[in-house]
Scaffold this active site. Structure first.
Site, PDB file in Angstrom:
ATOM      1  N   ARG A  53      14.660  38.239 -24.918  1.00  0.00           N
ATOM      2  CA  ARG A  53      14.833  39.003 -23.689  1.00  0.00           C
ATOM      3  C   ARG A  53      15.497  40.355 -23.995  1.00  0.00           C
ATOM      4  O   ARG A  53      15.139  41.384 -23.442  1.00  0.00           O
ATOM      5  CB  ARG A  53      15.668  38.177 -22.697  1.00  0.00           C
ATOM      6  CG  ARG A  53      15.603  38.655 -21.265  1.00  0.00           C
ATOM      7  CD  ARG A  53      16.836  38.212 -20.505  1.00  0.00           C
ATOM      8  NE  ARG A  53      18.032  38.621 -21.212  1.00  0.00           N
ATOM      9  CZ  ARG A  53      18.495  39.854 -21.205  1.00  0.00           C
ATOM     10  NH1 ARG A  53      17.902  40.799 -20.498  1.00  0.00           N
ATOM     11  NH2 ARG A  53      19.570  40.149 -21.905  1.00  0.00           N
ATOM     12  N   GLU A  65     -10.963  42.512 -26.087  1.00  0.00           N
ATOM     13  CA  GLU A  65     -10.495  42.845 -27.438  1.00  0.00           C
ATOM     14  C   GLU A  65     -11.273  42.098 -28.518  1.00  0.00           C
ATOM     15  O   GLU A  65     -10.933  40.965 -28.878  1.00  0.00           O
ATOM     16  CB  GLU A  65      -8.989  42.532 -27.577  1.00  0.00           C
ATOM     17  CG  GLU A  65      -8.434  42.914 -28.951  1.00  0.00           C
ATOM     18  CD  GLU A  65      -6.943  42.616 -29.117  1.00  0.00           C
ATOM     19  OE1 GLU A  65      -6.292  42.245 -28.118  1.00  0.00           O
ATOM     20  OE2 GLU A  65      -6.428  42.755 -30.245  1.00  0.00           O
ATOM     21  N   LYS A  78      -5.123  40.222 -21.213  1.00  0.00           N
ATOM     22  CA  LYS A  78      -5.641  40.529 -22.533  1.00  0.00           C
ATOM     23  C   LYS A  78      -6.024  39.225 -23.241  1.00  0.00           C
ATOM     24  O   LYS A  78      -5.388  38.191 -23.061  1.00  0.00           O
ATOM     25  CB  LYS A  78      -4.561  41.308 -23.301  1.00  0.00           C
ATOM     26  CG  LYS A  78      -4.781  41.399 -24.804  1.00  0.00           C
ATOM     27  CD  LYS A  78      -3.837  40.459 -25.499  1.00  0.00           C
ATOM     28  CE  LYS A  78      -4.053  40.358 -26.989  1.00  0.00           C
ATOM     29  NZ  LYS A  78      -2.874  40.790 -27.712  1.00  0.00           N
TER      30      LYS A  78
END
Lengths: 357, 424
Positions: free
Chosen positions: B120, B250, B209
Site C-alpha cells: 500500500r 495486450e 487489462k
C-alpha cells in the site's frame, strides 16, 4: 517475411500513392466485350471493334478531362488499341499523367451448394499475363469479387473464397509490377437496411485484410475498391451524410492506414448520387488515414454515352458532358462539390438488379 | 440452409422481434467529434443475443435481420469517451498492477518485506507524487489495490479520479502452458469475468487489462498459440465492453531471443492481424478499446538498433494492422530500461508519417524502477523517490509529444530491465 518486398516494391508504393492523389480518381473503362455490347446497344450502336475504339477514344481525348484522373482501368483489347491517328491509348494516357490499368479477372462462377453466391476466376497463368500487361504499359490491375446480402448470405464460404482469391491475385500482381486494386463488392440488391450493409461490409473487409496479411501482400502498394455503405436497392433511401458516416465508420474499423487510397465503386448509383456521396465522405470531420476517391464506370460514362449516341457530330458535346462529370468527382474528392453538375441524365439511377458485368 | 425449391423459408419465430434495434435511427441522434465517429446514443434498448440464438438463426423468419456490426450496449458512449481520454496527447498509463507475487519480487529486490502495508505504501508513494498525475490518464491496478486507501483513509480510486486519472484493473489470471507446444501459453480468467467486471466497475474501475503472451522461436509463435491468444483477447474484450470497462488488448510478443528486428516485425504483424480479425469476429467496438503492444525491436540477444529504427519498424507494423478506429496505442516496455522506453516512444512521436491513433505509454517497470530503488522502503526517502517518479512521468509525457530531450536525470534510468522469460 512480413510483406513481400520484391523488385517492384518501391514502384508499387509510388504508383499506389499517385493514384490516390487528392483531386484525382479512376475511370473504370474496363467493360468486357460482352458488357460494353449492352451499353452500345442501349444507344443503338453496333458492338464492333471500331465502335468500342471510338467510345474509348472519345473519353481519353476529351479536352481537360484527364487532369481529373490518375488512372484508367482498361479491358485487354483496349490496352492494345490506338487513336484513329495511330497513337497508342497507353501513350495518350501516360502523356497526360494518367496511369493505365488492366482488368485481369475472368468473371465470376457460382459456388455449388450456395444460393447464387460466386467466386472469381482468372488465376491460370495470371503471373505471366501480368508480366505481359506490364510490358504493354499497365501499372495497376483490378479484380472484382462479388458478395451478396441475403437471408444467410454472404456465407462464410463465400467470404473466405473471395477474400482468399483477392489475396492470391494481389500478391501475384505485386510479384509482376502491378498495383492490385482489391475489389470486394457487396451488391446493393435487397431490401435490407443500411446497418445490415454495414455489418456485412465490415465482416467482408476484415476477412479481406486478414487474407492479405496471410498472403504477405504489401499494403502500401495496394488500393481498395469497396462499395459504399448504403441501404439495399429495395429500401428507402437515406441522405449522403448518413451514407458517408456509415461508410467511413466501416472503413476506419477495417482498413489499415498503410493502404494509401480507397477508390469507391458506384454500384447502381446515378452519376449525381455517386458524386454527392463521395463529396459527403470527404467533408466528414473525422480522421481518415487514406484518401477517398472514385473508380467509377457507369457513374462517369452514362450521360456521356447517351449524349454521343454513336454519332461523330455529338463527340464534342459528349466530351463536354464527360469533362463535367470528371470535374465534379474531382471536386468531390476534395469535399468541394457544389452539386447539380449537368442535370437530368446525371440523376438517372443506374441500378440493374443482379447486375452482371 | 434455405431450400431453394420451397416457397417459404423454414421459420424460427422469435418471441420478441426487437432485433431490428439499430433500424431507423433518427439522424439527429448521431453525434461525432474530431477523433471519433458516430456512436449510437445509449438510451435506446436492445436485446442481448446468446451465441446459440445466432447459430440457430440459419432458419429465420424472412424479414428479421440479425444486424450487428460492433456490439453497441448501454456503455458504448462511455467506452468511446474513456478510451479517447486515455489517449490524450501528453498523458499515458502507469501500470501498477503487479500481482502480489510479482510485487513481492520487486520489494525483495530493495529488501522490503512483502506485506499489505508495504504494498500500500509503495502505491501511495506513486499516486500522491505532487504533480505526477497530470501526466497520467490511467493507472492499472491489481485487485487488492483497487480497494485500498491512503494512510489518511482516502480511497486510492478517489485520489486518482480527483487527479483526472482513470482507474483500471488487471482482470486476467495469468498464463498457462499449451500442451504440445514448446512453452507457449494462453491466458486464463474468462470464468465469471462478467460478474468480476461489474464489481470492478462498481468499485470505480473504467478500463481493464489482459495480457496475452507469445514468443519467437524456430517454430514459434505457432498458429495454435496465435489463434488461442487472439480469441482469448477478443472474448475478454467483449465481456469488458458489456460491463462498462474499456478493454486494453495486450498481445505481448516477448523480446527474448537472437532474432533480428525483421523477424519481430513479421511476427508482430501476423499476431496483430489475427487479433483484429478476432476482435471483428467477436463484434468488439474498436472505438472503445486500446491496444498495448510490444515495440518492434531486435531480440534481447541481438545487436541493438537506434530508436529511429525501432520507431520506423514499429509504426510501419501498426499502420499495416491496427484500424484507425482504435483511438490510442499504449506501448508496453518489455525489458527496456526506463530511458530506452522513453527515447523509443519519443522517436515514434517524432516520426513524420501518418499515425491515425495516438502513441503513448503503459509502463510498469519503466516508470517505477528508479523510484523503487530511491525509496527502498524508507519513509525518509519518500520525497526523493517521488521526485524520481515525477521526472520519469514527465519525461514520458514529453515523449508522447515528441518533445523529450533525454536523460530525465535519474540514477539507474539506463539500467536494462530485461529478465529472460519474464513471468509476472
Amino acid at each position: 517475411m512480413s510483406a513481400f518486398v520484391g523488385k517492384y516494391a518501391d514502384e508499387l508504393i509510388k504508383t499506389a500513392k499517385y493514384i490516390a492523389t487528392p483531386g484525382k480518381g479512376i475511370l473504370a473503362a474496363d467493360e468486357s466485350t460482352g458488357t460494353i455490347g449492352k451499353r452500345l446497344s442501349s444507344i443503338n450502336v453496333e458492338n464492333t471493334e471500331p465502335n468500342r475504339q471510338a467510345l474509348r477514344e472519345l473519353l481519353f481525348t476529351a479536352p481537360g478531362a484527364l487532369t481529373s484522373l490518375s488512372g484508367v482501368i482498361l479491358f485487354e483489347e483496349t490496352l492494345y488499341q490506338k487513336t484513329v491517328s495511330g497513337k497508342p491509348f497507353v501513350e495518350v494516357l501516360n502523356e497526360a499523367g494518367v496511369i493505365p490499368g488492366i482488368k485481369v479477372d475472368k468473371g465470376t462462377v457460382e459456388l455449388a451448394g450456395t444460393n447464387g453466391e460466386t467466386t472469381t476466376q482468372g488465376f491460370d497463368s495470371l503471373g505471366a499475363r501480368c508480366a505481359q500487361y506490364y510490358k504493354a504499359g499497365a501499372r495497376f490491375a483490378k479484380w472484382r469479387a462479388v458478395l451478396k446480402i441475403g437471408v444467410v448470405e454472404p456465407t462464410e464460404l463465400a467470404i473466405q473464397q473471395n477474400a482468399q482469391g483477392l489475396a492470391r491475385y494481389a500478391i501475384i500482381c505485386q510479384e509482376n509490377g502491378l498495383v492490385p486494386i482489391v475489389e470486394p463488392e457487396v451488391l446493393t440488391d435487397g431490401n435490407h437496411g443500411i446497418e445490415k450493409c454495414a455489418d456485412v461490409t465490415e465482416r467482408v473487409l476484415a476477412a479481406v485484410y486478414k487474407a492479405l496479411n496471410d498472403h504477405h501482400v504489401l499494403l502500401e502498394g495496394t488500393l481498395l475498391k469497396p462499395n459504399m455503405v448504403t441501404p439495399g436497392s429495395d429500401s428507402p433511401k437515406v441522405t449522403p451524410e448518413v451514407i458517408a458516416e456509415y461508410t467511413v465508420t466501416a472503413l476506419r474499423r477495417t482498413v489499415p492506414a498503410a493502404v494509401p487510397g480507397i477508390v469507391f465503386l458506384s454500384g447502381g448509383q446515378s452519376e449525381e448520387e455517386a458524386t454527392l456521396n463521395l463529396n459527403a465522405m470527404n467533408k466528414l470531420e473525422v480522421l481518415k488515414p487514406w484518401t477517398l476517391t472514385f473508380s467509377f464506370g457507369r457513374a462517369l460514362q452514362q450521360s456521356t454515352l447517351k449524349t454521343w449516341g454513336g454519332k461523330v457530330d455529338n463527340i464534342g458535346k459528349a466530351q463536354e458532358v464527360f469533362l463535367t462529370r470528371c470535374k465534379a468527382n474531382s471536386d468531390a474528392t476534395l469535399g468541394k462539390y457544389a452539386g447539380g453538375g449537368a442535370g437530368g441524365l446525371a440523376s438517372e439511377s443506374l441500378f440493374v438488379k443482379g447486375y452482371k458485368y | 440452409m434455405i431450400n431453394k425449391s420451397q416457397n417459404q423459408p423454414l421459420t424460427f419465430l422469435y418471441p420478441h422481434t426487437t432485433l431490428t434495434f439499430l433500424h431507423r435511427l433518427p439522424l439527429s441522434s448521431f453525434i461525432y467529434s474530431p477523433n471519433s465517429l458516430p456512436f449510437f446514443p445509449s438510451q435506446f434498448s436492445h436485446t442481448k443475443h446468446s451465441p446459440s440464438l445466432l447459430v440457430s438463426s440459419c432458419f429465420i423468419f424472412f424479414h428479421l435481420e440479425i444486424i450487428m456490426t460492433a456490439f453497441v450496449g448501454k456503455y458504448a458512449d462511455e467506452l468511446i469517451k474513456n478510451a479517447a481520454y486515455i489517449g490524450t496527447p501528453g498523458k499515458g498509463i502507469l501500470a501498477a498492477d503487479e500481482s502480489t507475487g510479482t510485487i513481492g519480487k520487486r520489494l525483495s529486490s530493495i529488501n522490503v518485506e512483502n506485506n499489505e502495508a508495504n504494498r500500500r505504501a509503495l502505491r501511495e508513494l506513486l499516486f500522491t507524487t505532487p504533480g505526477a498525475l497530470q501526466y497520467l490518464s490511467g493507472v492499472i491496478l491489481f485487485e487488492e489495490t483497487l480497494y485500498q486507501n491512503t494512510t489518511s483513509g482516502k480511497p486510492f480510486v478517489e485520489v486518482l479520479k480527483e487527479g483526472g486519472v482513470l482507474p483500471g484493473i488487471k482482470v486476467d489470471k495469468g498464463a498457462v502452458e499449451l500442451a504440445g507446444t514448446i512453452g507457449e501459453t494462453t491466458t486464463q480468467g474468462l470464468d465469471g469475468l462478467a460478474k468480476r467486471c461489474q464489481d470492478y466497475y462498481a468499485a470505480g474501475a473504467r478500463f481493464a487489462k489482459w495480457r496475452a503472451v507469445l514468443k519467437i522461436g524456430p517454430n514459434e509463435p505457432s498458429q495454435l498459440a496465435i489463434n488461442e491468444n487472439a480469441n482469448g483477447l477478443a472474448r475478454y474484450a467483449i465481456i469488458c465492453q458489456e460491463n462498462g470497462l474499456v478493454p486494453i488488448v495486450e498481445p505481448e510478443i516477448l523480446v527474448d531471443g537472437p532474432h533480428d528486428i525483421e523477424k519481430c516485425a513479421e511476427v508482430s504483424e501476423r499476431v496483430l492481424a489475427a487479433c483484429y480479425k478476432a476482435l471483428n469476429d467477436h463484434h468488439v467496438l474498436l472505438e472503445g478499446t486500446l491496444l498495448k503492444p510490444n515495440m518492434v525491436t531486435p531480440g534481447s540477444e541481438s545487436k541493438k538498433v537506434a530508436p529511429e529504427v525501432i520507431a520506423e519498424y514499429t509504426v510501419r507494423t501498426l499502420l499495416r494492422t491496427v484500424p484507425a478506429a482504435v483511438p490510442a496505442i499504449v506501448f508496453l516496455s518489455g525489458g527496456q530500461s526506463e530511458e530506452q522506453a522513453t527515447v523509443n516512444l519519443n522517436a515514434m512521436n517524432k516520426l513524420q508519417t501518418k499515425k491515425p491513433w495516438s502513441l503513448s505509454f503503459s509502463y510498469g517497470r519503466a516508470l517505477q524502477q528508479s523510484t523503487l530503488k530511491a525509496w527502498s522502503g524508507k519513509v525518509e526517502n519518500v520525497e526523493k523517490a517521488q521526485a524520481t517518479f515525477l521526472a520519469r512521468a514527465k519525461g514520458n509525457s514529453e515523449a508522447t509529444l515528441g518533445k523529450y530531450e533525454g536523460g530525465a536525470a535519474v540514477e539507474g534510468a539506463t539500467e536494462s530491465l530485461h529478465v529472460k522469460d519474464y513471468k509476472y
